[in-house]
Design a protein around this motif. Structure first.
Motif, PDB file in Angstrom:
ATOM      1  N   ILE A  21      84.313 117.065 135.208  1.00 27.25           N
ATOM      2  CA  ILE A  21      83.558 115.992 134.573  1.00 27.25           C
ATOM      3  C   ILE A  21      84.499 115.008 133.906  1.00 27.25           C
ATOM      4  N   PHE A  22      84.256 113.722 134.142  1.00 24.03           N
ATOM      5  CA  PHE A  22      84.947 112.629 133.460  1.00 24.03           C
ATOM      6  C   PHE A  22      84.000 112.092 132.394  1.00 24.03           C
ATOM      7  N   VAL A 163      83.051 114.406 138.974  1.00 20.54           N
ATOM      8  CA  VAL A 163      84.155 113.945 139.820  1.00 20.54           C
ATOM      9  C   VAL A 163      83.938 114.408 141.254  1.00 20.54           C
ATOM     10  N   ARG A 164      83.961 113.471 142.169  1.00 13.80           N
ATOM     11  CA  ARG A 164      83.796 113.778 143.582  1.00 13.80           C
ATOM     12  C   ARG A 164      85.071 114.349 144.181  1.00 13.80           C
ATOM     13  N   SER A 165      84.896 115.073 145.261  1.00  9.67           N
ATOM     14  CA  SER A 165      86.037 115.626 145.983  1.00  9.67           C
ATOM     15  C   SER A 165      86.988 114.510 146.398  1.00  9.67           C
ATOM     16  N   GLY A 166      88.264 114.688 146.110  1.00  7.84           N
ATOM     17  CA  GLY A 166      89.263 113.724 146.537  1.00  7.84           C
ATOM     18  C   GLY A 166      89.565 112.629 145.540  1.00  7.84           C
ATOM     19  N   GLU A 167      88.809 112.547 144.436  1.00  8.80           N
ATOM     20  CA  GLU A 167      89.049 111.443 143.505  1.00  8.80           C
ATOM     21  C   GLU A 167      89.660 111.894 142.185  1.00  8.80           C
ATOM     22  N   ILE A 172      92.393 110.947 136.870  1.00 12.36           N
ATOM     23  CA  ILE A 172      93.431 111.313 135.903  1.00 12.36           C
ATOM     24  C   ILE A 172      94.368 110.132 135.668  1.00 12.36           C
ATOM     25  N   SER A 173      94.765 109.462 136.735  1.00  9.24           N
ATOM     26  CA  SER A 173      95.611 108.281 136.608  1.00  9.24           C
ATOM     27  C   SER A 173      94.923 107.196 135.787  1.00  9.24           C
TER      28      SER A 173
END
Length: 208
Positions: A21-22, A163-167, A172-173
Motif C-alpha cells: 500500500i502507498f 500497488v500494482r504488480s510491476g510498479e 518507491i522512487s
C-alpha cells in the motif's frame, strides 16, 4: 472496482491484507478548501468519463494524485510543522513503531506538510485503518504537546493506493525523490526525513 482510493473520514477503507500500500497523509489545513473542492470535482468528472475503462480510470486517478501532490509540494498555505526536526522525529517514531506488527515498512518520506509511506500488509495484519489511526493519533498528541497547540494536527482525509504488480520500484522512487522534485535537496539520501528499509537494498544500489 478501483484500487486507488481518496477517502473521507466516514468512507470505508479497502486495504486488503497481502498487498503493498502507498499512503499519503497531510497536515490539517495544508491546502485551501476551495482547491480541494475543485480537485475532487475534476476527479469525479474524469472518473465518470472513464468509468467503463479500468485502465483509463486508473490513469485519471494517477493524474489526480499528481496534481494533488504537486500542490502540496508547492503550497505556501497552512502549516509546515513537519519541517521541524523535533516534530519530524515524532512522526518517524510513530511510523516505525508498527513495523513488523501492523505492517512491514518499505519506505517513507516526511515532507514539511505531508507524509508518503509504502508498506506491505501481511496476511494476518490488523486493519491498516486502525494502525494508521493509532499512528496519527499518537503523533498528533505528541506534536501538539511539543508545539503548544491543540486541535486537529492531521487532515482527516488520506490517500491510499494498492500497488500494482510491476510498479513498486517506480513508487518507491517517487516517494524518495519527492524532496528532490520539490527543490529541497539535490539527492534524496541528503533529506534527513526519508527512510528505505534494508530489504530494499537492491533498489538503493540501483538508485545511486
Amino acid at each position: 472496482m478501483s484500487n486507488l482510493i481518496y477517502y473521507e473520514r466516514y468512507l470505508p477503507h479497502r486495504l486488503p491484507p497481502g498487498e503493498t500500500i502507498f499512503i499519503t497523509f497531510r497536515l490539517a489545513g495544508s491546502l485551501p478548501q476551495e482547491v480541494l473542492v475543485r480537485l475532487q470535482a475534476e476527479a469525479q468528472l474524469a472518473q465518470q468519463r472513464s468509468a467503463p475503462d479500468v485502465g483509463l480510470r486508473y490513469a485519471e486517478q494517477k493524474r489526480y494524485f499528481g496534481r494533488f501532490d504537486a500542490l502540496l509540494d508547492g503550497s505556501t498555505h497552512g502549516p509546515t510543522w513537519l519541517g521541524q526536526p523535533a516534530v519530524a522525529a515524532i512522526v518517524q517514531q510513530a511510523i516505525h513503531y508498527p513495523d513488523r506488527k501492523g505492517y512491514d515498512l518499505r519506505c517513507y518520506c516526511i515532507m514539511p506538510n505531508h507524509v508518503h509511506l509504502v508498506v506491505d500488509l501481511p496476511d494476518d495484519a490488523p486493519p491498516l485503518a486502525k494502525t494508521l489511526q493509532t499512528l496519527k493519533g499518537y503523533s498528533s498528541f505528541q506534536a501538539n504537546k511539543l508545539l503548544g497547540l491543540s486541535g486537529a494536527f492531521w487532515q482527516a482525509e488520506s490517500y491510499d493506493h494498492v500497488v500494482r504488480s510491476g510498479e513498486l520500484d517506480r513508487i518507491i522512487s517517487y516517494v524518495l525523490e519527492n524532496p528532490v522534485k520539490a527543490g529541497l535537496v539535490d539527492e534524496w539520501p541528503k533529506w534527513p526525513y526519508s527512510y528505505l528499509a534494508p530489504s530494499n537494498a537492491d533498489f538503493q544500489s540501483a538508485s545511486e
